[in-house]
Design a protein around this motif. Sequence first.
Motif, PDB file in Angstrom:
ATOM      1  N   GLN A 208       3.073  15.228  -8.065  1.00 31.21           N
ATOM      2  CA  GLN A 208       2.337  15.806  -6.948  1.00 31.21           C
ATOM      3  C   GLN A 208       0.957  16.246  -7.412  1.00 31.21           C
ATOM      4  O   GLN A 208       0.724  16.470  -8.603  1.00 31.21           O
ATOM      5  CB  GLN A 208       3.096  17.015  -6.385  1.00 31.21           C
ATOM      6  N   ARG A 210      -2.824  18.445  -5.956  1.00 25.68           N
ATOM      7  CA  ARG A 210      -3.499  19.205  -4.909  1.00 25.68           C
ATOM      8  C   ARG A 210      -4.994  19.227  -5.186  1.00 25.68           C
ATOM      9  O   ARG A 210      -5.445  19.103  -6.334  1.00 25.68           O
ATOM     10  CB  ARG A 210      -2.954  20.625  -4.814  1.00 25.68           C
ATOM     11  N   HIS A 211      -5.762  19.350  -4.105  1.00 21.39           N
ATOM     12  CA  HIS A 211      -7.201  19.518  -4.200  1.00 21.39           C
ATOM     13  C   HIS A 211      -7.521  21.013  -4.253  1.00 21.39           C
ATOM     14  O   HIS A 211      -6.646  21.854  -4.017  1.00 21.39           O
ATOM     15  CB  HIS A 211      -7.898  18.869  -3.005  1.00 21.39           C
ATOM     16  N   GLU A 213      -9.063  22.827  -2.195  1.00 18.26           N
ATOM     17  CA  GLU A 213      -8.880  23.503  -0.911  1.00 18.26           C
ATOM     18  C   GLU A 213      -7.413  23.632  -0.510  1.00 18.26           C
ATOM     19  O   GLU A 213      -7.084  24.352   0.443  1.00 18.26           O
ATOM     20  CB  GLU A 213      -9.649  22.759   0.188  1.00 18.26           C
ATOM     21  N   ASP A 214      -6.525  22.922  -1.225  1.00 17.78           N
ATOM     22  CA  ASP A 214      -5.099  23.019  -0.912  1.00 17.78           C
ATOM     23  C   ASP A 214      -4.522  24.290  -1.533  1.00 17.78           C
ATOM     24  O   ASP A 214      -4.661  24.519  -2.737  1.00 17.78           O
ATOM     25  CB  ASP A 214      -4.339  21.804  -1.458  1.00 17.78           C
ATOM     26  N   LYS A 215      -3.852  25.077  -0.738  1.00 13.97           N
ATOM     27  CA  LYS A 215      -3.280  26.318  -1.254  1.00 13.97           C
ATOM     28  C   LYS A 215      -2.006  26.072  -2.053  1.00 13.97           C
ATOM     29  O   LYS A 215      -1.622  26.873  -2.901  1.00 13.97           O
ATOM     30  CB  LYS A 215      -3.003  27.278  -0.102  1.00 13.97           C
ATOM     31  N   GLN A 216      -1.334  24.955  -1.753  1.00 16.33           N
ATOM     32  CA  GLN A 216      -0.093  24.661  -2.455  1.00 16.33           C
ATOM     33  C   GLN A 216       0.142  23.152  -2.479  1.00 16.33           C
ATOM     34  O   GLN A 216      -0.532  22.394  -1.790  1.00 16.33           O
ATOM     35  CB  GLN A 216       1.079  25.366  -1.772  1.00 16.33           C
ATOM     36  N   SER A 218       2.225  19.693  -1.707  1.00 20.70           N
ATOM     37  CA  SER A 218       2.935  19.272  -0.503  1.00 20.70           C
ATOM     38  C   SER A 218       3.521  17.885  -0.701  1.00 20.70           C
ATOM     39  O   SER A 218       3.046  17.099  -1.537  1.00 20.70           O
ATOM     40  CB  SER A 218       1.992  19.263   0.702  1.00 20.70           C
ATOM     41  N   GLN A 221       1.229  14.783  -0.504  1.00 17.48           N
ATOM     42  CA  GLN A 221       0.437  14.406  -1.666  1.00 17.48           C
ATOM     43  C   GLN A 221       1.361  14.298  -2.873  1.00 17.48           C
ATOM     44  O   GLN A 221       1.318  15.089  -3.807  1.00 17.48           O
ATOM     45  CB  GLN A 221      -0.693  15.411  -1.897  1.00 17.48           C
ATOM     46  N   LYS A 251      -3.958   9.351  -0.127  1.00 18.05           N
ATOM     47  CA  LYS A 251      -4.450  10.720  -0.276  1.00 18.05           C
ATOM     48  C   LYS A 251      -4.906  11.048  -1.698  1.00 18.05           C
ATOM     49  O   LYS A 251      -5.260  12.184  -1.995  1.00 18.05           O
ATOM     50  CB  LYS A 251      -3.376  11.716   0.189  1.00 18.05           C
TER      51      LYS A 251
END
Length: 711
Positions: A208, A210-211, A213-216, A218, A221, A251
């Motif tokens: 997985q 995250r960018h 701006e992603d808080k967690q 998912s 992704q 993504k």
Amino acid sequence: MFTRLMLAPLASLLCCQLVVAQERLPEFRVPGKETLTQPLEGMFQRHHSAKTNCSLWDAWLPMSTLWPAIGNDPSASECRDFYRRVYLAREIDASGYVTMNQHRGHAHPGGWPFPLWEQAGGAGWHFTVQHDPYREMMQMRTMDAKAVEFVGAEAIEQSDRYGLQLTTTGETTSLTLPVRPFDSFVAPFVVIEWSSDKLPADAAVQLQWRHQEDKQFSAAQSIDVVKDSGVGGQYGAGLKLSVVPMFTHEKWNGRIEQLRLTWTNQQPQRMTIRNIHTATDTRHPITNALYVRGCCEYFGWTRDVNFLRKNIERMRTAVAYSLREFRVREEGAMLVTWPGHDGRAGFTRDANGHKQTRHGRGVGNNYWDLLPFGHYDCYASIIEFDMLRAMAKLEQAIATHPAWEVGAPKLTSEELNQIAADLKANAGQRFWDAEKGRFVACIDADGVAHDFGFTFLNLEAIYYDFATPEQAKQILSWVEGARVVEGDTSTGADIYHWRFAPRATTKRNIDWYCWVWNNPESIAWGGQVQDGGAVLGFSYHDLMARLKVLGPDNAAARLSEITRWYAEVEAEGGYRAYYAKPGRGSLQGGGTPGGLGLDHEFFESVLVPQVMLYGFLGFQPTSEGYAIDPQLPADWPSLEVTRIAAADHVIDVKASRETLEIGFQKVGTQPLKLQLPPGPWKLTGGEATLEGQTLSIDPERSPRQIRVERE
């Protein structure tokens, strides 16, 4: 051939064996031409029996090492046994891609070892750096496992020997790696080196991301991870490699902030993870074709039907992959769409000449690894064309020998030949620059053709019959210096400035390279192999092209220049001593950069003496045995090549304008067929059967000396 940054690791780790002790080798006998043959035999002695696991040399080394019967008891078994093992074991991944099989790197493990993730601006988490070839050069530091967030793990340990070790607990284990931002474009793959074979067969593994701006993390992704991608056997750590194609996920874009690896468990299991790192796509689009060509060479020289039975489906898989992956039939050329392989340079210049580096762009596609061949790729198309014709000949032989008990193919000999013919017709026009009278390297994704006077590309186009007769004449008129191409840096006699070979390129190139080679103007013209330098081995293609187009006298004159140069080099103590003198050029190899490729990792130097066998003697393996079609210069009364390992025989072959003689140093068990040149022949000596141009020799009749004459 190789970047300055990579020379030292490559020189120490490339899996190749060179024989330097004096051996009894084949001899080249031309009465009255000892000043040519003796230096050529010396060159053969220096370079013979080079062999490597790496796919890059599959089109050059097998053809040079599978036929010479060496030693007091003449035999080619050492090199033959080596390549048999190599080709039966060469890694082919689940998609059908044939791996490069180079040393450990920080890139795609099935491709070239570099550019490294460090050079791309990617990210890596190395829990041990022990035995890593780039440890010192990149000043690598071990990743502290304490910075990783673990779930479902206990007994976590870290050591230089193993890296990270843990015991799984619960239904799921995850590792959330420390934040290390990187651009997704420079990281089309993520590589995980770990003991994934200890996981249950049905274990689900996911990566997985995250960018910022992603808080967690998912599920949107996330990408499934294959536990064993079937590559990286050369790494030697006893672990498996998961090569995760991140670029295939819609993504995977923008700037990546963090990664998390998760897998399911059935019971507690001790796991080892050596490293996780992003990777440039360093696969080469020619490895499949080179592998098939090497396998065909092996079978042609050995007639090893058991090898064919074991390996034919792997060869067919390799052919099918290259046709499908690069849309050969649809595009009429090799179209490379891999990340970073779009034919564009790794840096650009603005209106003021200032450079902007494009990390991840301009990745190498072949031996010339600084140059961003790709997209519509001429060199790859030439190599593919040759492979298709070689495979067509093999499939034809299989079809006419049902006793071999080799299964029928999905693509017949006729179909393969048709694909090859279409490829030549279409690509031969697409890549031909009619104004300059030569082929361009490639046409990039912007539709721009790139041409810096690539002599190697054009001479191989002639050698492999990719060029038409008219194209071949124009190419050689340029390479010989009779025709000047406007804008070239090197013209006329200067193209052979280095004497032993033409310059690799005839036009100065300071703009078209991989991003890691972004200051080419700092090296003088001719000071880099890929920019006005030269490689000894590829004089073979020059000689063979001349023989085909300009005739044996022209080729012999060029060979005489090469052997004269070599005699001078030997008289002064060899390559390194000769080129130590200022003004003669700089040698690359063995950890040093330079403009001339002769020794160390330039194993293909063994090609040059092959012109005596394949060229002037015209001796070639065929689907039925061997063919001989001599092309003797006017002042050569005859040519004899000794110690030719043909199937399980060892023979000497002597050709004059009116006679052919075959002498047996060893008589094997396989029937031997020789296809003679056109014209009427008669058998004048020895035990054999002659029907038309086919000379059949039965080993049970104890042949020793066979002689045929023109009628």
